[in-house]
Enzyme design. Sequence first.
Site, PDB file in Angstrom:
ATOM      1  N   ASP A 124       0.809  -1.217   0.000  1.00  0.00           N
ATOM      2  CA  ASP A 124       0.000   0.000   0.000  1.00  0.00           C
ATOM      3  C   ASP A 124       0.845   1.273   0.000  1.00  0.00           C
ATOM      4  O   ASP A 124       0.494   2.259  -0.635  1.00  0.00           O
ATOM      5  CB  ASP A 124      -0.971  -0.019   1.185  1.00  0.00           C
ATOM      6  CG  ASP A 124      -2.098  -1.025   0.960  1.00  0.00           C
ATOM      7  OD1 ASP A 124      -2.458  -1.231  -0.214  1.00  0.00           O
ATOM      8  OD2 ASP A 124      -2.607  -1.594   1.936  1.00  0.00           O
ATOM      9  N   SER A 174      -5.230  -7.353  11.093  1.00  0.00           N
ATOM     10  CA  SER A 174      -5.163  -6.104  10.340  1.00  0.00           C
ATOM     11  C   SER A 174      -6.157  -6.224   9.190  1.00  0.00           C
ATOM     12  O   SER A 174      -6.079  -7.154   8.381  1.00  0.00           O
ATOM     13  CB  SER A 174      -3.746  -5.899   9.809  1.00  0.00           C
ATOM     14  OG  SER A 174      -3.783  -4.928   8.785  1.00  0.00           O
TER      15      SER A 174
END
Length: 402
Positions: A124, A174
């Site tokens: 990301d 997560s």
Amino acid sequence: MQNKKIVLAYSGGLDTTVMIKWLNEKYGYSVITVTVDLGQKEDFKSIEERAYKAGSIKHYNIDAKEEFVNNFISKAIKANGLYEGKYPLSTALGRPLIVEKLVKVAEDEDAFAVAHGCTGKGNDQVRFEVTVKALNPKLKVYAPVREWNLNRDEEVKYANAHGIEVQAKAKKYSIDQNLWGRSIEGGPLEDPWNGVGEDVFEWLVPPEKAPEKPTFLEIGFSNGLPISLNEEKISLSELISRLNSIAGGCGVGLIDHIEDRLVGIKSREVYECPAAVTLLEAHKALEKMVLTRHELFFKELVDSEWSKLVYFGLWTEPLREDLEGFIESTQSRVEGIVRVKLYKGNLLIDGLKSPYSLYDRNLSTYGIESTFDQKMSEGFIEIWGLQSRTGYEILKRVKGNG
Ligand code: ARG
């Protein structure tokens, strides 16, 4: 450098909340927060309150669901977008759109920088920063989590010391989610020998607990995109939400694999993507009915290249649109109806029809009505195998004499 404005991509989680305080305290920056709604099921009001409480000077909540569907997910459907044949790219597709919104706010607010909460170990950070630099090279990028190198406990300590409330259930996993899927990492999943625990499931009913009766759905396609469900016209965003609950309710859409991150790390990734799995399977099945084998074989290469670009953070790479040029030209024939059968975690293509079908029953039938002249095959095989046969014979002779 007082009162310099920085725009933060704010999720409402611990990392980005701590970041508001930190950017403010350490550098004296004024932090503007932006939360982009891509269909994740969150309480955006309380995210906003949390942002202000932590010291945001201005919060934006931007609804980008329709753009996400029309400019990102629809392209992924046409490209059969899957990374390593498994992952429907849900998180990866959302990032460039989040960045687009972030950069726009930074420009409107005359901010000098943007910030994100990605770690230095994932994809990301790459997707964020490559896109920011392409859209506005003048903007600076801050990645405090990467810079801190803090662990979760240290962060919680910082939060406590600064009056930031840490959500009660110290999260085990997560998680990232949007309309196209839910990504789950970490905790017990870090051991690839561990199965997927029930507490991972949120969108899916665990397959063994799914209904005893199959569910049948008819999905209508036109120009490569789904346009109807059980003969009812439906917008793509509405269809995706509905399929997330219908297919999810049948236990369909769990993905669990070892994934190769761009930075070279192999990681165990689990996803819940009921709508994505259903629509991609249906789309692929229909393509197989209407495209020639030459188109299909070549498209597989193009699709996989497209998926890699998206996964690797190169949404802005011109090759993506070049590939889409080819993909688009194949899609006008991807029209028809696909009937899928969903049953306890399984998805089967149960029926197919299309006005562009290349399937010809008169050719494939074993019945007497066949129009295929079998005698022609004899000569065809002779010529088809000519070179391979010669090669094989030569090898045998040379080796035999050696
Ligand atoms: N491995 C996936 C990707 O790179 C998902 C990342 C999910 N992110 C997260 N914060 N859990 O696209």
